[in-house]
Design an enzyme around this catalytic site. Structure first.
Site, short mmCIF file in Angstrom:
data_model
loop_
_atom_site.label_atom_id
_atom_site.label_comp_id
_atom_site.label_asym_id
_atom_site.label_seq_id
_atom_site.Cartn_x
_atom_site.Cartn_y
_atom_site.Cartn_z
N GLY A 230 -8.36 3.84 1.05
CA GLY A 230 -9.15 2.65 0.77
C GLY A 230 -9.74 2.12 2.05
N SER A 231 -10.54 1.09 1.91
CA SER A 231 -11.14 0.43 3.06
C SER A 231 -11.85 -0.82 2.56
CB SER A 231 -12.16 1.33 3.77
OG SER A 231 -11.59 2.58 4.10
N ASN A 232 -12.23 -1.67 3.51
CA ASN A 232 -13.07 -2.82 3.23
C ASN A 232 -14.28 -2.77 4.13
OD1 ASN A 232 -10.95 -3.94 1.59
ND2 ASN A 232 -10.05 -4.88 3.41
#
Length: 776
Positions: A230-232
Site C-alpha cells: 500500500g501507499s499514500n
C-alpha cells in the site's frame, strides 16, 4: 565460520573522501554527502552522472544490491542455505532474469547507455574498493561483477511479484476445501459508498460481487496438490495554498527491510536535475521524486495484472506438450540447478507455455499452473519511461513519459511549477473478463486469453480536477461503470477518507507544507471507531473487561503509541478476526492463521467484511443465532486475559507502543544469529495501524510487530523546491557500522523530517564529505 566484531564493521566502511580516477569518465564529477550521508552528485554529462551513481550506490549499498540480485535470479540459497530453496524455486521459475535481458534489448540506445554507465560505475567500485561490506566477511564470499541487465532484474525483484497471483492461487486450490459459497461470502469486492480515486471525491456505486459461480468452476478443474502492499499520495491545487502553487505529499508502505528498500539520492547534470528515492542497483530516481519542473509520488495501483492458467500436459516422444484449443503444442523446458550453501545442489526443471512459466504443480504428471504477467512475458520499454520521467517538464509531459511503463501498475500524484496538479494511472493492464480474476482458469480452452492492453489514453487520470485535490491510497481507482476489468478488490477507503477529510478542513489560500505534514501524521482509524463503538455495547463479562471498556468510552480512534485504548481495541479485533476466520475456513483456518501464502490477503478481506457488517448492523457472516454483541464480548474477554499476561495487571500501562513496534532485522541475522546484534538496528514504538494514513500494519498471525509501514515520506513544494522534506525509517547507508545506517530512524518514528537539500550552494557549505571522481 567467520565471526565479526564492531571493529570489522568499522573497517568495512568505504572511503568517501579521497579523489578517484577512472578511464570511463569524460569530466570530473563531484559527490557531496550531506549530514545524513545522502549523496548529491553533480556531473557535466549524463553518462558521467550515471557512472557516478553506480559507483556511489555500490559504496553505500553493494550488499543490498547483491542481495536483491541473488533473490531476483533465484540464487539466495547460495548465501542463506536450505531455508531459501523454496523461494529460489519460485523466483527461478518466474524468470525475472530472463525478461530483464529482454527489457534491456528493447530499450532505446539512450536508456541502454544510462544502464551501461551505471553498471560501469558499480564495477569500478568492485575493482578499486579496499574493503567490502562486512556481509562478505561473514559469508566468506566475494561479489561477482555487475552486468547491465542485473539493474533491471533487481528493480523487478522489488516490484514484479507485488501482484495478485498468490491470493488467486489460494482461492483456486482452496475453493473446494471450504466451498464456493463460503468463500464468496467474504469476497464482496470494493464496498459500495467508499471513495474512488477518479473522479476525486466520488463514491463507488457498484453492487457487491457474487463469485459463487466462478469459484464453483474451480472445484471442477484438475489441479495440482496444494502447496501487504500500500501507499499514500495526495496533491492539492494552488487555490488551497498560501503560495498559489500546488503542494503534494506521500509515502510508500512496504515491509521494513534492513537496509531500507529505497536509497535517497540527488542527481544533476546540464540536461536535468532530479532528487528522490532510488532502488539500489537501478539507475535514476524513479517514483518519489521531483526535478526542476515536476514532482511525482507513487502508490501501488492495485490492478490485477497476473492471471493463472491451468495447463494440461503430456509427454510425447520425449517432448513435453501442452493442450491449447484442441491441439498439442511443445512446451519450453529448461534444466536449472540451485546451488545451496552447506549442502548438495538441487536440480530443477522450468516448464514454460505461451501463458508463461509453470509456478505450481508438476507438468510431468499432467497438470500445472502457469502465470501470465506483463513483466514476465516479453521485453518492454519501461526503462525508457523511467529515464524520460526524470526529464519531464510538466504534468502532461510526465504522463506521456509513462506511456511505456509496464510493471507494476502505479498511481501517481503529480504537481508542477506551472500550477498543474493531478493524478495519473500508468502501466500495462490486460484486457480480459472478470472470470480471470477469481481463480486459475482453464488454459487449454482458449476462452480466457488476453485481448491486448488497456490503451494509455483510456487509463484513469484527473489533471487539474475542479475539486482541487487528488487522493490515492490504494483505494479503487475508477467508478463502477469503467468499461474494463481491473481487479476484484482494492484497499478500502479508510486511509483515503482520512486524507480527504484533512484536505477539506484546509482554509483556502492558507495551506503550507506543515499542513501536508499533518496529513502524514494522521492517526485516526475509522474502523477503530466502528469496532470500539460496538464493543461499548457489550455486557462486560468481568470487572477487568469493565475497566477496559471505560478506557474506550471517550476514545476518538486515535492510534497513538502513548494511549491504552488502541491496544484494547486492536487485541479485541485480533481475537474477533481469528474466530471469524476459523468459522469461515474450517480445517483450513489454522494454516491460514499461521501465515499460509496467499492467506493473509483473505484474512484482511474477512476482517474488512466484519467491520462493514458491524457498521451495518448485519450478521450474515455469523452462525445462525449468534450475535456480534456476544462475539465481541468474548473477544474482549480473551483480549484482556492476554494483555494482563503480556503487559501486567495494571491496564494504565497497556500503551500501544509497548506492543506496536518496528523490528528491523538484517537478512543474514537468521543465517548468523551470533552476529544479529551487530547487523540489526534497534526498533521503535510507532503510532498507527493498517487503517490509518500513518501506516503501521501487522499480521493477525503475529500481532503486533509492524510489517507494513512508511518506507519513505516526502513533501514537495514546487513554489520553492528547497522547502521539500523527506525521511526514511533507517538511513542512507547499508553498512551496519556507518553512523548513517539508522540515523533517521528516531525522527521517522516521531513523524519528523530532514530537509531535502536542493540548492547547490547550501549543499557544498553543509556537506559532511566531498569526493571528486576524475577522468584518468
Amino acid at each position: 565460520m567467520a565471526q565479526i566484531t564492531q571493529e570489522d564493521l568499522q573497517a568495512a566502511l568505504p572511503d568517501v573522501t579521497c579523489p578517484m580516477q577512472f578511464e570511463a569518465l569524460t569530466d570530473s564529477v563531484d559527490v557531496y554527502r550531506d549530514l545524513w550521508g545522502i549523496p548529491h552528485i553533480r556531473a557535466e554529462r549524463e553518462t558521467d552522472l550515471f557512472f557516478a551513481q553506480g559507483f556511489v550506490t555500490a559504496q553505500d549499498r553493494l550488499w543490498h544490491m547483491d542481495f536483491d540480485r541473488h533473490q531476483a535470479l533465484g540464487r539466495w540459497a547460495e548465501f542463506a542455505g536450505p531455508s531459501a530453496v523454496a523461494k529460489d524455486r519460485l523466483l527461478r521459475v518466474a524468470g525475472m532474469g530472463r525478461t530483464a535481458k529482454l527489457d534491456y534489448e528493447v530499450a532505446s540506445a539512450k536508456a541502454r547507455a544510462m544502464v551501461d554507465a551505471y553498471t560501469a560505475g558499480v564495477n569500478a567500485f568492485l575493482e578499486t574498493a579496499a574493503q567490502l561490506p562486512v556481509e562478505y566477511r561473514l559469508l566468506e564470499e566475494r561479489p561477482e561483477p555487475w552486468e547491465n541487465w542485473h539493474c533491471l532484474a533487481v528493480y523487478k525483484m522489488r516490484n514484479t511479484l507485488l501482484g495478485t497471483f498468490e491470493p488467486k492461487l489460494f482461492r483456486t486450490l482452496m475453493a473446494e476445501r471450504i466451498g464456493p459459497e463460503k468463500m464468496a461470502s467474504f469476497l464482496k469486492g470494493y464496498p459500495r459508498g467508499h471513495l474512488v480515486t477518479v473522479p476525486p471525491g466520488e463514491a463507488y456505486a457498484g453492487d457487491p460481487l457474487d463469485g459463487t459461480e466462478m469459484l464453483q468452476k474451480a472445484t471442477g478443474m484438475p489441479l495440482p496438490d496444494a502447496e501487504d502492499q500500500g501507499s499514500n499520495a495526495w496533491a492539492i491545487s494552488g487555490r488551497f495554498t498560501a503560495t498559489g502553487l500546488p503542494l503534494m505529499g506521500g509515502d510508500s508502505h512496504r515491509g521494513l527491510d534492513t537496509p531500507n528498500v529505497y536509497y535517497q539520492i540527488h542527481l544533476s547534470c546540464p540536461d536535468f536535475t532530479v532528487i528522490g528515492h532510488s532502488v539500489p542497483g537501478m539507475p535514476g530516481a524513479l517514483h518519489f521524486c521531483h526535478n526542476e519542473h515536476v514532482g511525482w509520488g507513487m502508490t501501488y495501483g492495485s490492478a490485477d495484472t497476473q492471471d493463472l492458467f491451468v495447463e494440461r500436459f503430456r509427454e510425447q516422444d520425449g517432448v513435453r506438450e501442452y493442450e491449447f484449443r484442441g491441439e498439442w503444442r511443445p512446451a519450453e523446458v529448461l534444466q536449472e540447478t540451485l546451488v545451496v550453501r552447506g549442502t548438495d545442489p538441487v536440480p530443477m526443471e522450468v516448464t514454460i507455455t505461451h501463458h508463461g512459466p509453470v509456478i505450481a504443480g508438476d507438468p510431468s504428471k499432467g497438470v500445472g499452473i502457469a502465470i501470465t504477467d506483463p513483466g514476465l512475458m516479453e521485453g518492454t520499454r519501461w526503462v525508457d519511461s523511467a529515464r524520460d520521467a526524470m526529464q519531464a517538464t510538466s504534468v502532461s509531459g510526465l504522463r506521456e513519459a509513462f506511456r511505456d511503463w509496464t510493471d507494476r501498475v502505479n498511481n501517481y500524484a503529480v504537481v508542477d511549477v506551472q500550477g498543474n496538479f493531478g493524478y495519473i494511472h500508468a502501466g500495462r493492464i490486460p484486457i480480459r473478463g472478470e472470470e480471470n480474476g477469481w481463480t486459475a482458469v482453464p488454459g487449454w480452452t482458449g476462452e480466457h486469453e488476453w485481448q491486448g492492453y488497456i490503451p494509455h489514453e483510456e487509463l484513469p487520470s484527473a489533471i487539474n480536477p475542479e475539486q482541487g485535490y487528488v487522493v490515492t491510497c490504494n483505494q479503487r481507482v475508477a467508478p463502477h461503470d469503467y468499461p474494463y476489468y481491473v481487479g476484484l478488490y482494492a484497499s478500502p477507503e479508510f486511509r483515503a477518507r482520512r486524507v480527504q477529510t484533512r484536505i477539506l478542513e484546509l482554509v483556502p489560500g492558507t495551506a503550507t507544507l506543515d499542513d501536508m505534514a499533518k496529513i502524514h501524521a494522521e492517526l485516526i482509524s475509522n474502523p477503530a471507531r466502528i469496532f470500539s463503538e460496538a464493543l461499548l455495547q457489550v455486557d462486560p463479562p468481568n470487572a477487568d473487561c469493565e475497566t477496559a471498556l471505560s478506557m474506550l468510552s471517550s476514545w476518538d480512534g486515535r492510534m497513538d503509541r502513548d494511549l491504552v485504548a488502541p491496544t484494547i481495541y486492536s487485541m479485541a479485533r485480533v481475537y474477533a478476526t481469528r474466530w471469524l476466520v476459523r468459522h469461515l475456513l474450517g480445517d483450513l483456518a489454522e494454516s491460514v492463521l499461521a501465515g499460509l501464502e496467499g492467506g493473509e490477503a483473505h484474512i484482511r478481506l474477512i476482517g474488512l467484511e466484519m467491520i462493514l457488517e458491524i457498521e451495518r448492523g448485519d450478521a450474515a457472516l455469523l452462525p445462525v443465532g449468534v450475535t456480534w454483541k456476544e462475539r465481541l464480548g468474548e473477544a474482549l474477554r480473551e483480549a484482556v486475559v492476554e494483555l494482563k499476561d503480556r503487559l501486567g495487571a495494571d491496564p494504565t500501562g497497556w500503551t500501544w507502543g509497548r506492543l506496536h513496534r518496528t523490528k528491523p532485522c538484517h537478512v543474514l541475522a537468521s543465517v548468523f544469529p551470533e552476529a544479529a546484534s551487530l547487523l540489526s538496528p534497534p526498533g521503535f514504538a510507532v503510532h498507527g495501524d493498517g487503517d490509518t494514513p500513518l501506516a503501521g500494519s501487522y499480521a493477525v498471525h503475529d500481532p503486533f510487530s509492524v510489517v507494513g509501514l512508511s518506507v519513505n515520506r516526502y513533501l514537495h513544494d514546487p513554489s520553492d523546491w528547497t522547502n521539500s522534506r523527506w525521511i526514511v525509517p533507517l538511513g542512507a547507508s547499508g553498512h551496519p557500522g556507518s553512523p548513517h545506517f539508522a540515523d533517521q530512524a528516531a525522527l521517522w518514528a516521531d513523524v519528523a523530517y530532514i530537509p531535502q537539500l536542493w540548492d547547490w550552494a547550501q549543499i557544498k557549505v553543509e556537506a559532511e564529505t566531498h569526493q571528486c571522481l576524475k577522468p584518468a
